[in-house]
Motif scaffolding. Structure first.
Motif, PDB file in Angstrom:
ATOM      1  N   SER A 179      -8.234  56.124 -40.444  1.00  0.00           N
ATOM      2  CA  SER A 179      -7.289  55.161 -39.880  1.00  0.00           C
ATOM      3  C   SER A 179      -5.975  55.114 -40.652  1.00  0.00           C
ATOM      4  O   SER A 179      -4.967  54.647 -40.138  1.00  0.00           O
ATOM      5  CB  SER A 179      -7.897  53.757 -39.825  1.00  0.00           C
ATOM      6  N   ASN A 180      -5.979  55.583 -41.894  1.00  0.00           N
ATOM      7  CA  ASN A 180      -4.746  55.836 -42.635  1.00  0.00           C
ATOM      8  C   ASN A 180      -5.090  56.851 -43.722  1.00  0.00           C
ATOM      9  O   ASN A 180      -6.252  57.236 -43.834  1.00  0.00           O
ATOM     10  CB  ASN A 180      -4.097  54.533 -43.140  1.00  0.00           C
ATOM     11  N   PRO A 181      -4.153  57.338 -44.500  1.00  0.00           N
ATOM     12  CA  PRO A 181      -4.478  58.416 -45.433  1.00  0.00           C
ATOM     13  C   PRO A 181      -5.643  58.138 -46.375  1.00  0.00           C
ATOM     14  O   PRO A 181      -6.320  59.077 -46.799  1.00  0.00           O
ATOM     15  CB  PRO A 181      -3.166  58.602 -46.213  1.00  0.00           C
ATOM     16  N   ALA A 182      -5.916  56.869 -46.681  1.00  0.00           N
ATOM     17  CA  ALA A 182      -6.968  56.552 -47.641  1.00  0.00           C
ATOM     18  C   ALA A 182      -8.220  55.948 -47.022  1.00  0.00           C
ATOM     19  O   ALA A 182      -9.204  55.746 -47.718  1.00  0.00           O
ATOM     20  CB  ALA A 182      -6.422  55.590 -48.701  1.00  0.00           C
ATOM     21  N   TYR A 183      -8.210  55.652 -45.717  1.00  0.00           N
ATOM     22  CA  TYR A 183      -9.299  54.896 -45.104  1.00  0.00           C
ATOM     23  C   TYR A 183     -10.149  55.743 -44.160  1.00  0.00           C
ATOM     24  O   TYR A 183      -9.635  56.376 -43.240  1.00  0.00           O
ATOM     25  CB  TYR A 183      -8.754  53.722 -44.286  1.00  0.00           C
ATOM     26  N   THR A 184     -11.463  55.698 -44.381  1.00  0.00           N
ATOM     27  CA  THR A 184     -12.439  56.256 -43.449  1.00  0.00           C
ATOM     28  C   THR A 184     -13.202  55.098 -42.820  1.00  0.00           C
ATOM     29  O   THR A 184     -13.902  54.352 -43.516  1.00  0.00           O
ATOM     30  CB  THR A 184     -13.429  57.180 -44.177  1.00  0.00           C
ATOM     31  N   GLU A 185     -13.057  54.922 -41.525  1.00  0.00           N
ATOM     32  CA  GLU A 185     -13.732  53.854 -40.792  1.00  0.00           C
ATOM     33  C   GLU A 185     -15.061  54.394 -40.250  1.00  0.00           C
ATOM     34  O   GLU A 185     -15.124  55.503 -39.718  1.00  0.00           O
ATOM     35  CB  GLU A 185     -12.870  53.406 -39.604  1.00  0.00           C
ATOM     36  N   VAL A 186     -16.121  53.619 -40.370  1.00  0.00           N
ATOM     37  CA  VAL A 186     -17.447  53.998 -39.874  1.00  0.00           C
ATOM     38  C   VAL A 186     -17.909  52.943 -38.873  1.00  0.00           C
ATOM     39  O   VAL A 186     -18.103  51.773 -39.241  1.00  0.00           O
ATOM     40  CB  VAL A 186     -18.463  54.122 -41.024  1.00  0.00           C
ATOM     41  N   VAL A 187     -18.053  53.351 -37.612  1.00  0.00           N
ATOM     42  CA  VAL A 187     -18.402  52.414 -36.546  1.00  0.00           C
ATOM     43  C   VAL A 187     -19.487  53.013 -35.647  1.00  0.00           C
ATOM     44  O   VAL A 187     -19.935  54.137 -35.857  1.00  0.00           O
ATOM     45  CB  VAL A 187     -17.158  52.055 -35.690  1.00  0.00           C
ATOM     46  N   VAL A 188     -19.876  52.237 -34.645  1.00  0.00           N
ATOM     47  CA  VAL A 188     -20.865  52.695 -33.662  1.00  0.00           C
ATOM     48  C   VAL A 188     -20.294  53.879 -32.876  1.00  0.00           C
ATOM     49  O   VAL A 188     -19.127  53.845 -32.471  1.00  0.00           O
ATOM     50  CB  VAL A 188     -21.216  51.540 -32.697  1.00  0.00           C
ATOM     51  N   PRO A 189     -21.077  54.942 -32.643  1.00  0.00           N
ATOM     52  CA  PRO A 189     -20.585  56.073 -31.853  1.00  0.00           C
ATOM     53  C   PRO A 189     -20.084  55.621 -30.480  1.00  0.00           C
ATOM     54  O   PRO A 189     -20.715  54.797 -29.820  1.00  0.00           O
ATOM     55  CB  PRO A 189     -21.813  56.980 -31.730  1.00  0.00           C
ATOM     56  N   GLY A 190     -18.956  56.176 -30.086  1.00  0.00           N
ATOM     57  CA  GLY A 190     -18.388  55.837 -28.784  1.00  0.00           C
ATOM     58  C   GLY A 190     -17.480  54.633 -28.796  1.00  0.00           C
ATOM     59  O   GLY A 190     -16.759  54.382 -27.831  1.00  0.00           O
ATOM     60  N   VAL A 191     -17.518  53.869 -29.885  1.00  0.00           N
ATOM     61  CA  VAL A 191     -16.644  52.701 -30.007  1.00  0.00           C
ATOM     62  C   VAL A 191     -15.301  53.145 -30.572  1.00  0.00           C
ATOM     63  O   VAL A 191     -15.230  53.711 -31.659  1.00  0.00           O
ATOM     64  CB  VAL A 191     -17.265  51.624 -30.917  1.00  0.00           C
ATOM     65  N   THR A 192     -14.263  52.917 -29.811  1.00  0.00           N
ATOM     66  CA  THR A 192     -12.907  53.235 -30.241  1.00  0.00           C
ATOM     67  C   THR A 192     -11.969  52.169 -29.691  1.00  0.00           C
ATOM     68  O   THR A 192     -12.366  51.317 -28.890  1.00  0.00           O
ATOM     69  CB  THR A 192     -12.440  54.602 -29.697  1.00  0.00           C
ATOM     70  N   LYS A 193     -10.735  52.257 -30.097  1.00  0.00           N
ATOM     71  CA  LYS A 193      -9.731  51.384 -29.498  1.00  0.00           C
ATOM     72  C   LYS A 193      -9.610  51.678 -27.999  1.00  0.00           C
ATOM     73  O   LYS A 193      -9.293  50.788 -27.215  1.00  0.00           O
ATOM     74  CB  LYS A 193      -8.384  51.569 -30.188  1.00  0.00           C
ATOM     75  N   ALA A 194      -9.886  52.915 -27.603  1.00  0.00           N
ATOM     76  CA  ALA A 194      -9.797  53.281 -26.183  1.00  0.00           C
ATOM     77  C   ALA A 194     -10.887  52.595 -25.377  1.00  0.00           C
ATOM     78  O   ALA A 194     -10.634  52.057 -24.289  1.00  0.00           O
ATOM     79  CB  ALA A 194      -9.898  54.789 -26.012  1.00  0.00           C
ATOM     80  N   SER A 195     -12.129  52.611 -25.870  1.00  0.00           N
ATOM     81  CA  SER A 195     -13.216  51.966 -25.129  1.00  0.00           C
ATOM     82  C   SER A 195     -12.941  50.476 -24.988  1.00  0.00           C
ATOM     83  O   SER A 195     -13.197  49.877 -23.929  1.00  0.00           O
ATOM     84  CB  SER A 195     -14.563  52.200 -25.829  1.00  0.00           C
ATOM     85  N   ALA A 196     -12.399  49.869 -26.031  1.00  0.00           N
ATOM     86  CA  ALA A 196     -12.072  48.449 -25.971  1.00  0.00           C
ATOM     87  C   ALA A 196     -10.880  48.191 -25.057  1.00  0.00           C
ATOM     88  O   ALA A 196     -10.857  47.194 -24.323  1.00  0.00           O
ATOM     89  CB  ALA A 196     -11.775  47.918 -27.373  1.00  0.00           C
ATOM     90  N   ARG A 198     -10.087  49.865 -22.384  1.00  0.00           N
ATOM     91  CA  ARG A 198     -10.565  49.941 -21.000  1.00  0.00           C
ATOM     92  C   ARG A 198     -11.295  48.660 -20.605  1.00  0.00           C
ATOM     93  O   ARG A 198     -11.103  48.141 -19.502  1.00  0.00           O
ATOM     94  CB  ARG A 198     -11.485  51.153 -20.830  1.00  0.00           C
ATOM     95  N   LYS A 199     -12.129  48.151 -21.524  1.00  0.00           N
ATOM     96  CA  LYS A 199     -12.847  46.904 -21.237  1.00  0.00           C
ATOM     97  C   LYS A 199     -11.869  45.746 -21.056  1.00  0.00           C
ATOM     98  O   LYS A 199     -12.010  44.936 -20.139  1.00  0.00           O
ATOM     99  CB  LYS A 199     -13.827  46.587 -22.373  1.00  0.00           C
ATOM    100  N   PRO A 207      -4.754  47.603 -13.906  1.00  0.00           N
ATOM    101  CA  PRO A 207      -5.031  49.047 -13.813  1.00  0.00           C
ATOM    102  C   PRO A 207      -4.468  49.778 -15.019  1.00  0.00           C
ATOM    103  O   PRO A 207      -3.453  49.349 -15.608  1.00  0.00           O
ATOM    104  CB  PRO A 207      -4.319  49.459 -12.530  1.00  0.00           C
ATOM    105  N   LEU A 208      -5.098  50.874 -15.404  1.00  0.00           N
ATOM    106  CA  LEU A 208      -4.665  51.593 -16.605  1.00  0.00           C
ATOM    107  C   LEU A 208      -3.241  52.117 -16.496  1.00  0.00           C
ATOM    108  O   LEU A 208      -2.559  52.262 -17.518  1.00  0.00           O
ATOM    109  CB  LEU A 208      -5.637  52.740 -16.909  1.00  0.00           C
ATOM    110  N   ALA A 227      -4.453  54.891 -22.273  1.00  0.00           N
ATOM    111  CA  ALA A 227      -3.455  54.052 -21.600  1.00  0.00           C
ATOM    112  C   ALA A 227      -2.643  54.873 -20.606  1.00  0.00           C
ATOM    113  O   ALA A 227      -2.442  56.079 -20.789  1.00  0.00           O
ATOM    114  CB  ALA A 227      -2.533  53.415 -22.632  1.00  0.00           C
ATOM    115  N   GLY A 228      -2.159  54.197 -19.584  1.00  0.00           N
ATOM    116  CA  GLY A 228      -1.328  54.892 -18.606  1.00  0.00           C
ATOM    117  C   GLY A 228      -0.036  55.394 -19.200  1.00  0.00           C
ATOM    118  O   GLY A 228       0.501  56.423 -18.773  1.00  0.00           O
TER     119      GLY A 228
END
Length: 265
Positions: A179-196, A198-199, A207-208, A227-228
């Motif tokens: 998420s930035n040069p020093a950060y590794t984010e660990v989350v549930v597979p398939g969870v991204t800002k994109a999935s959120a 869309r929800k 509409p997108l 995003a559109g």
């Protein structure tokens, strides 16, 4: 373009590092809201750290936090939550501990460290919040309701190595991303800002093709592609600029406000 939903990354996009939201950005966001546009945040930050920024914008809308794992309104209504399984959390902690990596977790919107080291101190200062130091066993004891873990390294090359190592070791049971040069984010597979995104767009009946997203880093890529319409900050990574429809100035130059002024209003 008729934009109805404008979704912004926080650090490096809306917010300069460690700073308050610039007045120009607040004014641009509020002008967009008055024009009928929903302006919201999508961030890797925990909800508690994103909340003051959303309040500074003067919006009470669902905000996307933990890189998409939690969608929650400014007033506290929960729209969506995605937590890592406790056994997987403990395995990731053990993996990081064996390699002497700094890792911190977020459970029930509380930040926990194993040690209050230089990484923890810098993170607290950057996020304007305080975590709890509980030791490695304490981290493992807080494995329930974990939206994400964060591994902090000394630079981009080391972060890339850790992202690859985690994704290889856990074979799809977690999703690690930079998420930035020093950060590794660990989350549930398939969870991204994109999935959120869309929800959220679906919840708001937008509409997108009426959604615009803006960002600067790797964890913004899925959102920008979903995003559109998409905008890259002037300080964005080359791979982010490559997928975006538009580009604006850097965070320090007011690129966020420029995007609203040029492409929304």
């Amino acid at each position: 373009m008729d934009i109805k939903l404008f979704v912004t990354d926080l650090d490096g996009t809306l917010l300069p590092s460690g700073a308050e939201v610039p007045r120009r950005n607040i004014e641009a966001a509020q002008r967009a809201v008055r024009a009928g546009v929903t302006v919201t945040i999508a961030t890797g930050r925990m909800y508690r750290a994103a909340l003051p920024v959303a309040r500074a914008l003067g919006v009470d809308v669902p905000i996307i936090t933990y890189n998409g794992a939690v969608i929650k309104s400014v007033s506290g209504k929960v729209y969506d939550e995605n937590f890592l399984p406790p056994d997987v959390v403990r395995e990731v902690l053990a993996f990081c501990r064996a390699r002497d990596w700094h890792v911190q977790l977020y459970a029930d919107d509380v930040l926990y460290f194993a040690e209050h080291d230089v990484y923890a101190v810098a993170y607290e200062e950057n996020q304007a919040l305080r975590g709890e130091t509980v030791g490695w066993d304490g981290l493992a004891a807080h494995a329930e309701h974990v939206a994400k873990l964060l591994v902090i390294s000394d630079g981009a090359e080391q972060t890339a190595e850790r992202v690859a190592a985690l994704n290889e070791a856990f074979g799809g049971r977690v999703q690690a991303m930079r998420s930035n040069p020093a950060y590794t984010e660990v989350v549930v597979p398939g969870v991204t800002k994109a999935s959120a995104l869309r929800k959220l767009a679906s919840m708001l009946s937008v509409p997108l093709d009426a959604v615009m997203a803006i960002g600067d880093s790797n964890n913004d890529l899925p959102m920008l592609q979903a995003a559109g319409h998409s905008v890259a900050m002037g300080n964005a990574l080359p791979e982010v600029k490559a997928v975006c429809e538009f580009s604006v100035g850097t965070c320090e130059e007011g690129g966020f406000a420029e995007a609203i002024e040029r492409y929304v209003l």
